[in-house]
Scaffold this motif. Structure first.
Motif, PDB file in Angstrom:
ATOM      1  N   LEU A   1       0.833  -1.203   0.000  1.00 43.43           N
ATOM      2  CA  LEU A   1       0.000   0.000   0.000  1.00 43.43           C
ATOM      3  C   LEU A   1       0.867   1.252   0.000  1.00 43.43           C
ATOM      4  CD1 LEU A   1      -2.637   1.627   0.341  1.00 43.43           C
ATOM      5  CD2 LEU A   1      -2.457   1.170   2.793  1.00 43.43           C
ATOM      6  N   PHE A   2       1.909   1.267   0.812  1.00 38.32           N
ATOM      7  CA  PHE A   2       2.779   2.440   0.852  1.00 38.32           C
ATOM      8  C   PHE A   2       3.616   2.567  -0.421  1.00 38.32           C
ATOM      9  CE2 PHE A   2       1.421   2.901   5.150  1.00 38.32           C
ATOM     10  CZ  PHE A   2       1.478   4.275   5.350  1.00 38.32           C
ATOM     11  N   ALA A   3       3.944   1.450  -1.059  1.00 36.81           N
ATOM     12  CA  ALA A   3       4.605   1.511  -2.364  1.00 36.81           C
ATOM     13  C   ALA A   3       3.662   2.140  -3.383  1.00 36.81           C
ATOM     14  CB  ALA A   3       5.034   0.109  -2.809  1.00 36.81           C
ATOM     15  N   TRP A   4       2.398   1.736  -3.361  1.00 36.89           N
ATOM     16  CA  TRP A   4       1.396   2.325  -4.251  1.00 36.89           C
ATOM     17  C   TRP A   4       1.269   3.825  -3.971  1.00 36.89           C
ATOM     18  CZ3 TRP A   4      -2.938   5.052  -2.995  1.00 36.89           C
ATOM     19  CH2 TRP A   4      -3.786   5.390  -4.064  1.00 36.89           C
ATOM     20  N   ALA A   5       1.187   4.196  -2.699  1.00 35.82           N
ATOM     21  CA  ALA A   5       1.035   5.611  -2.344  1.00 35.82           C
ATOM     22  C   ALA A   5       2.210   6.434  -2.861  1.00 35.82           C
ATOM     23  CB  ALA A   5       0.884   5.763  -0.828  1.00 35.82           C
ATOM     24  N   ALA A   6       3.418   5.924  -2.700  1.00 37.62           N
ATOM     25  CA  ALA A   6       4.603   6.638  -3.187  1.00 37.62           C
ATOM     26  C   ALA A   6       4.558   6.795  -4.703  1.00 37.62           C
ATOM     27  CB  ALA A   6       5.869   5.899  -2.764  1.00 37.62           C
ATOM     28  N   ALA A   7       4.097   5.771  -5.388  1.00 40.57           N
ATOM     29  CA  ALA A   7       4.036   5.805  -6.846  1.00 40.57           C
ATOM     30  C   ALA A   7       2.917   6.702  -7.368  1.00 40.57           C
ATOM     31  CB  ALA A   7       3.858   4.389  -7.393  1.00 40.57           C
ATOM     32  N   HIS A   8       1.936   7.046  -6.514  1.00 44.23           N
ATOM     33  CA  HIS A   8       0.779   7.820  -6.960  1.00 44.23           C
ATOM     34  C   HIS A   8       0.656   9.198  -6.319  1.00 44.23           C
ATOM     35  CE1 HIS A   8      -0.259   3.854  -8.457  1.00 44.23           C
ATOM     36  NE2 HIS A   8      -1.058   4.465  -9.292  1.00 44.23           N
ATOM     37  N   GLU A   9       1.731   9.680  -5.689  1.00 39.93           N
ATOM     38  CA  GLU A   9       1.689  11.024  -5.101  1.00 39.93           C
ATOM     39  C   GLU A   9       1.504  12.101  -6.166  1.00 39.93           C
ATOM     40  OE1 GLU A   9       4.754  12.184  -2.369  1.00 39.93           O
ATOM     41  OE2 GLU A   9       4.431  10.409  -1.128  1.00 39.93           O
ATOM     42  N   GLY A  10       1.933  11.832  -7.374  1.00 42.48           N
ATOM     43  CA  GLY A  10       1.722  12.803  -8.444  1.00 42.48           C
ATOM     44  C   GLY A  10       0.242  13.029  -8.715  1.00 42.48           C
ATOM     45  N   ARG A  11      -0.519  11.963  -8.688  1.00 40.20           N
ATOM     46  CA  ARG A  11      -1.965  12.059  -8.925  1.00 40.20           C
ATOM     47  C   ARG A  11      -2.698  12.534  -7.678  1.00 40.20           C
ATOM     48  NH1 ARG A  11      -6.189   7.287 -10.658  1.00 40.20           N
ATOM     49  NH2 ARG A  11      -7.975   8.658 -10.815  1.00 40.20           N
ATOM     50  N   TYR A  12      -2.258  12.065  -6.505  1.00 35.90           N
ATOM     51  CA  TYR A  12      -2.876  12.413  -5.222  1.00 35.90           C
ATOM     52  C   TYR A  12      -1.797  12.996  -4.301  1.00 35.90           C
ATOM     53  CZ  TYR A  12      -6.393   9.012  -6.838  1.00 35.90           C
ATOM     54  OH  TYR A  12      -7.328   8.322  -7.557  1.00 35.90           O
ATOM     55  N   PRO A  13      -1.472  14.277  -4.437  1.00 40.91           N
ATOM     56  CA  PRO A  13      -0.401  14.859  -3.623  1.00 40.91           C
ATOM     57  C   PRO A  13      -0.601  14.700  -2.113  1.00 40.91           C
ATOM     58  CG  PRO A  13      -1.005  16.348  -5.392  1.00 40.91           C
ATOM     59  CD  PRO A  13      -2.023  15.244  -5.397  1.00 40.91           C
ATOM     60  N   ALA A  14      -1.835  14.608  -1.656  1.00 37.97           N
ATOM     61  CA  ALA A  14      -2.095  14.472  -0.225  1.00 37.97           C
ATOM     62  C   ALA A  14      -1.566  13.158   0.346  1.00 37.97           C
ATOM     63  CB  ALA A  14      -3.594  14.584   0.055  1.00 37.97           C
ATOM     64  N   LEU A  15      -1.274  12.180  -0.507  1.00 39.00           N
ATOM     65  CA  LEU A  15      -0.743  10.902  -0.026  1.00 39.00           C
ATOM     66  C   LEU A  15       0.602  11.072   0.684  1.00 39.00           C
ATOM     67  CD1 LEU A  15      -1.631   8.453  -2.936  1.00 39.00           C
ATOM     68  CD2 LEU A  15      -2.597   8.470  -0.610  1.00 39.00           C
ATOM     69  N   ARG A  16       1.282  12.175   0.452  1.00 42.32           N
ATOM     70  CA  ARG A  16       2.563  12.386   1.133  1.00 42.32           C
ATOM     71  C   ARG A  16       2.394  12.461   2.638  1.00 42.32           C
ATOM     72  NH1 ARG A  16       4.861  18.414   0.895  1.00 42.32           N
ATOM     73  NH2 ARG A  16       6.591  17.208   1.688  1.00 42.32           N
ATOM     74  N   TRP A  17       1.166  12.720   3.104  1.00 43.45           N
ATOM     75  CA  TRP A  17       0.908  12.852   4.541  1.00 43.45           C
ATOM     76  C   TRP A  17       0.415  11.550   5.176  1.00 43.45           C
ATOM     77  CZ3 TRP A  17       3.501  16.805   5.616  1.00 43.45           C
ATOM     78  CH2 TRP A  17       3.535  17.895   4.763  1.00 43.45           C
ATOM     79  N   LEU A  18       0.233  10.494   4.386  1.00 49.72           N
ATOM     80  CA  LEU A  18      -0.207   9.210   4.908  1.00 49.72           C
ATOM     81  C   LEU A  18       0.919   8.584   5.731  1.00 49.72           C
ATOM     82  CD1 LEU A  18      -2.373   6.892   4.846  1.00 49.72           C
ATOM     83  CD2 LEU A  18      -1.143   6.020   2.842  1.00 49.72           C
ATOM     84  N   PHE A  19       0.584   8.112   6.929  1.00 51.18           N
ATOM     85  CA  PHE A  19       1.605   7.449   7.734  1.00 51.18           C
ATOM     86  C   PHE A  19       1.007   6.293   8.523  1.00 51.18           C
ATOM     87  CE2 PHE A  19       0.007  10.839  10.451  1.00 51.18           C
ATOM     88  CZ  PHE A  19      -0.087  10.259  11.714  1.00 51.18           C
ATOM     89  N   ALA A  20       1.902   5.422   9.004  1.00 51.21           N
ATOM     90  CA  ALA A  20       1.511   4.235   9.756  1.00 51.21           C
ATOM     91  C   ALA A  20       1.757   4.455  11.247  1.00 51.21           C
ATOM     92  CB  ALA A  20       2.308   3.025   9.283  1.00 51.21           C
ATOM     93  N   ILE A  21       0.945   3.790  12.049  1.00 48.98           N
ATOM     94  CA  ILE A  21       1.094   3.809  13.504  1.00 48.98           C
ATOM     95  C   ILE A  21       1.628   2.429  13.899  1.00 48.98           C
ATOM     96  CG2 ILE A  21      -0.154   3.877  15.689  1.00 48.98           C
ATOM     97  CD1 ILE A  21      -1.341   5.841  12.691  1.00 48.98           C
ATOM     98  N   PRO A  22       2.822   2.358  14.438  1.00 46.92           N
ATOM     99  CA  PRO A  22       3.440   1.047  14.726  1.00 46.92           C
ATOM    100  C   PRO A  22       2.937   0.426  16.025  1.00 46.92           C
ATOM    101  CG  PRO A  22       4.957   2.790  15.293  1.00 46.92           C
ATOM    102  CD  PRO A  22       3.737   3.458  14.694  1.00 46.92           C
ATOM    103  N   ASN A  23       1.653   0.110  16.086  1.00 43.70           N
ATOM    104  CA  ASN A  23       1.073  -0.471  17.293  1.00 43.70           C
ATOM    105  C   ASN A  23       1.151  -1.982  17.316  1.00 43.70           C
ATOM    106  OD1 ASN A  23       0.398   1.729  18.740  1.00 43.70           O
ATOM    107  ND2 ASN A  23      -1.792   1.598  18.411  1.00 43.70           N
ATOM    108  N   GLY A  24       0.996  -2.610  16.191  1.00 43.05           N
ATOM    109  CA  GLY A  24       0.876  -4.066  16.162  1.00 43.05           C
ATOM    110  C   GLY A  24       2.204  -4.780  16.191  1.00 43.05           C
TER     111      GLY A  24
END
Length: 158
Positions: free
Chosen positions: A42-65
């Motif tokens: 999912l994060f690989a997809w997000a990195a590859a699609h930041e051009g189309r969806y610039p807001a994806l640069r702010w997506l982050f994971a919470i290392p709880n699990g």
């Protein structure tokens, strides 16, 4: 090297690569991929699609699990890590919501009581909260969320 790491490296070399979309189109329960693999893809997809969806640069994971050594778990708890917090957060307002929280699951995994409490509370606080089974569902949720403007109407603009 795990599948998610391979997809990430390939996406960095060529953002148009189809491997991410192809792999994510298979249901995770049948693919044998773990939640880690789905999230990494999912994060690989997000990195590859930041051009189309610039807001994806702010997506982050919470290392709880995950499983941790007892000392590491105690240290994280002392630092404020809490059980049940959803896996991913996009702190970008859209559709009248303050942001998007995603709990990522694979296979037959169900929400824990703590996860259910967090999801319900975050929804009451004005966030969109979704449970997605696999990376493909999470991508669909992100695309649908980002297609809205801040007031809730459909928009392709950032």
């Amino acid at each position: 090297m795990r599948w998610g790491e391979i997809a990430w490296r390939q996406a960095q070399q060529n953002p148009d690569i189809q491997i991410i979309e192809d792999a994510l189109s298979r249901p995770p329960a049948r693919s044998g991929r773990s939640e880690h693999d789905e999230q990494a893809a999912l994060f690989a997809w997000a990195a590859a699609h930041e051009g189309r969806y610039p807001a994806l640069r702010w997506l982050f994971a919470i290392p709880n699990g995950g499983h941790r050594h007892a000392a590491v778990a105690a240290k994280l708890k002392a630092e404020g890590v809490k059980p049940g917090v959803p896996d991913l957060f996009l702190p970008v307002p859209r559709g009248g919501y303050h942001g998007l929280w995603i709990e990522l699951k694979v296979g037959a995994n169900q929400l824990t009581p703590a996860q259910q409490q967090w999801i319900e509370a975050l929804a009451r606080f004005g966030y969109l909260t979704v449970v997605c089974y696999g990376g493909a569902e999470a991508i669909a949720a992100l695309e649908q969320y980002l297609a809205q403007d801040e007031t809730g109407t459909s928009s392709e603009a950032e």
